[in-house]
Scaffold this motif. Structure first.
Motif, PDB file in Angstrom:
ATOM      1  N   ILE A 146       0.839  -1.193   0.000  1.00 39.88           N
ATOM      2  CA  ILE A 146       0.000   0.000   0.000  1.00 39.88           C
ATOM      3  C   ILE A 146       0.874   1.243   0.000  1.00 39.88           C
ATOM      4  O   ILE A 146       1.835   1.340   0.766  1.00 39.88           O
ATOM      5  N   THR A 147       0.523   2.204  -0.872  1.00 36.73           N
ATOM      6  CA  THR A 147       1.262   3.464  -0.954  1.00 36.73           C
ATOM      7  C   THR A 147       0.273   4.597  -1.140  1.00 36.73           C
ATOM      8  O   THR A 147      -0.780   4.420  -1.753  1.00 36.73           O
ATOM      9  N   GLU A 148       0.627   5.761  -0.631  1.00 37.03           N
ATOM     10  CA  GLU A 148      -0.199   6.956  -0.803  1.00 37.03           C
ATOM     11  C   GLU A 148       0.581   7.960  -1.639  1.00 37.03           C
ATOM     12  O   GLU A 148       1.790   8.135  -1.452  1.00 37.03           O
ATOM     13  N   PHE A 149      -0.137   8.614  -2.567  1.00 30.60           N
ATOM     14  CA  PHE A 149       0.513   9.550  -3.480  1.00 30.60           C
ATOM     15  C   PHE A 149      -0.251  10.869  -3.523  1.00 30.60           C
ATOM     16  O   PHE A 149      -1.486  10.879  -3.523  1.00 30.60           O
ATOM     17  N   THR A 150       0.485  11.972  -3.609  1.00 26.63           N
ATOM     18  CA  THR A 150      -0.116  13.289  -3.817  1.00 26.63           C
ATOM     19  C   THR A 150      -0.569  13.379  -5.279  1.00 26.63           C
ATOM     20  O   THR A 150      -0.229  12.520  -6.107  1.00 26.63           O
ATOM     21  N   ARG A 151      -1.278  14.427  -5.602  1.00 27.65           N
ATOM     22  CA  ARG A 151      -1.700  14.624  -6.997  1.00 27.65           C
ATOM     23  C   ARG A 151      -0.487  14.743  -7.916  1.00 27.65           C
ATOM     24  O   ARG A 151      -0.475  14.168  -9.004  1.00 27.65           O
ATOM     25  N   GLU A 152       0.517  15.479  -7.491  1.00 28.84           N
ATOM     26  CA  GLU A 152       1.702  15.653  -8.335  1.00 28.84           C
ATOM     27  C   GLU A 152       2.440  14.324  -8.521  1.00 28.84           C
ATOM     28  O   GLU A 152       2.862  13.990  -9.625  1.00 28.84           O
ATOM     29  N   GLU A 153       2.593  13.570  -7.460  1.00 31.18           N
ATOM     30  CA  GLU A 153       3.236  12.254  -7.578  1.00 31.18           C
ATOM     31  C   GLU A 153       2.426  11.333  -8.492  1.00 31.18           C
ATOM     32  O   GLU A 153       2.996  10.571  -9.278  1.00 31.18           O
ATOM     33  N   THR A 154       1.104  11.441  -8.401  1.00 28.82           N
ATOM     34  CA  THR A 154       0.229  10.627  -9.250  1.00 28.82           C
ATOM     35  C   THR A 154       0.391  11.027 -10.708  1.00 28.82           C
ATOM     36  O   THR A 154       0.456  10.164 -11.597  1.00 28.82           O
ATOM     37  N   ARG A 155       0.476  12.325 -10.976  1.00 26.22           N
ATOM     38  CA  ARG A 155       0.714  12.790 -12.349  1.00 26.22           C
ATOM     39  C   ARG A 155       2.035  12.226 -12.888  1.00 26.22           C
ATOM     40  O   ARG A 155       2.123  11.839 -14.055  1.00 26.22           O
ATOM     41  N   GLN A 156       3.058  12.182 -12.045  1.00 31.17           N
ATOM     42  CA  GLN A 156       4.352  11.629 -12.462  1.00 31.17           C
ATOM     43  C   GLN A 156       4.239  10.133 -12.767  1.00 31.17           C
ATOM     44  O   GLN A 156       4.829   9.643 -13.738  1.00 31.17           O
ATOM     45  N   LEU A 157       3.481   9.400 -11.946  1.00 31.19           N
ATOM     46  CA  LEU A 157       3.259   7.976 -12.212  1.00 31.19           C
ATOM     47  C   LEU A 157       2.551   7.777 -13.555  1.00 31.19           C
ATOM     48  O   LEU A 157       2.902   6.880 -14.318  1.00 31.19           O
ATOM     49  N   LEU A 158       1.565   8.625 -13.833  1.00 27.78           N
ATOM     50  CA  LEU A 158       0.863   8.547 -15.110  1.00 27.78           C
ATOM     51  C   LEU A 158       1.811   8.822 -16.274  1.00 27.78           C
ATOM     52  O   LEU A 158       1.835   8.085 -17.261  1.00 27.78           O
ATOM     53  N   ALA A 159       2.600   9.887 -16.149  1.00 28.80           N
ATOM     54  CA  ALA A 159       3.524  10.273 -17.219  1.00 28.80           C
ATOM     55  C   ALA A 159       4.575   9.194 -17.481  1.00 28.80           C
ATOM     56  O   ALA A 159       4.992   8.991 -18.623  1.00 28.80           O
ATOM     57  N   SER A 160       4.964   8.473 -16.442  1.00 29.70           N
ATOM     58  CA  SER A 160       5.984   7.433 -16.587  1.00 29.70           C
ATOM     59  C   SER A 160       5.417   6.125 -17.139  1.00 29.70           C
ATOM     60  O   SER A 160       6.172   5.227 -17.477  1.00 29.70           O
ATOM     61  N   GLY A 161       4.099   6.011 -17.204  1.00 25.84           N
ATOM     62  CA  GLY A 161       3.478   4.784 -17.678  1.00 25.84           C
ATOM     63  C   GLY A 161       3.382   3.708 -16.609  1.00 25.84           C
ATOM     64  O   GLY A 161       3.007   2.572 -16.900  1.00 25.84           O
ATOM     65  N   LYS A 162       3.693   4.036 -15.360  1.00 31.01           N
ATOM     66  CA  LYS A 162       3.641   3.042 -14.285  1.00 31.01           C
ATOM     67  C   LYS A 162       2.217   2.684 -13.885  1.00 31.01           C
ATOM     68  O   LYS A 162       1.991   1.652 -13.284  1.00 31.01           O
ATOM     69  N   ILE A 163       1.276   3.556 -14.212  1.00 30.30           N
ATOM     70  CA  ILE A 163      -0.133   3.239 -13.997  1.00 30.30           C
ATOM     71  C   ILE A 163      -0.719   2.971 -15.375  1.00 30.30           C
ATOM     72  O   ILE A 163      -0.714   3.852 -16.241  1.00 30.30           O
ATOM     73  N   CYS A 164      -1.198   1.743 -15.576  1.00 32.01           N
ATOM     74  CA  CYS A 164      -1.630   1.380 -16.935  1.00 32.01           C
ATOM     75  C   CYS A 164      -2.864   0.483 -16.975  1.00 32.01           C
ATOM     76  O   CYS A 164      -3.142  -0.101 -18.016  1.00 32.01           O
TER      77      CYS A 164
END
Length: 182
Positions: A146-164
């Motif tokens: 389990i991990t918690e992410f801020t909006r900015e961290e979430t945007r970075q995950l999206l940009a990196s393709g780690k959330i798919c």
């Protein structure tokens, strides 16, 4: 009858598993010709966009055999027979994250891949999260981090393709859009 409707002429069950059932259907097409459709029948599922009081999204990382990799996702799980989606969402939130919530509201529901499956996911927004002292255990065959992410961290995950995966992309899009509208 819709002008694109396909009439089922014959159904053959190919596989009846613990979670899904696979059937091959002979169908009559709108132009009168016939064809075959392979359909996976699924009991349905729930997914939870869980947002902490610090305005962070709660995500779980787990290995997904079909993808042959670990994925970062929102908490989710299948409906048990006769289970109401809202109760399943509360159960999955607790089992996968150890959280309970003060408020649970429906966001949307959608087909995951209607070209070959009937799976229907109910997406909920959980707010007012509280970490439980003794949460329900995850399933015996489920290993999550389990991990918690801020909006900015979430945007970075999206940009990196780690959330798919689709349910997580839909949930995060909703979360980011609602912030932009404020």
């Amino acid at each position: 009858m819709h002008k694109f409707e396909e009439k089922t002429l014959k159904t053959e069950e190919i596989f009846n598993g613990k979670i899904v059932h696979l059937k091959v259907l002979d169908v009559k097409l709108p132009d009168g010709k016939t064809s075959k459709r392979e359909v996976i029948y699924h009991p349905g599922a729930v997914a939870v966009l869980a947002v902490t009081k610090e305005n962070k999204i709660v995500l779980v990382e787990q290995y997904r055999k079909a993808a042959e990799r670990a994925l970062i996702e929102i908490p989710a799980g299948k409906l048990e027979p006769g289970e109401e989606p809202v109760k399943a969402a509360l159960r999955e939130l607790e089992e996968e994250t150890g959280y309970a919530c003060e408020k649970l509201e429906p966001v949307t529901a959608f087909y995951t891949s209607p070209g070959f499956a009937d799976e229907w996911i109910h997406l909920y927004l959980a707010t007012g999260l509280e970490k439980l002292a003794n949460p329900k255990a995850t399933d015996d065959d489920e290993f999550v981090e389990i991990t918690e992410f801020t909006r900015e961290e979430t945007r970075q995950l999206l940009a990196s393709g780690k959330i798919c995966d689709a349910k997580t992309l839909i949930a995060i899009q909703h979360w980011l859009m609602t912030e932009a509208q404020k």
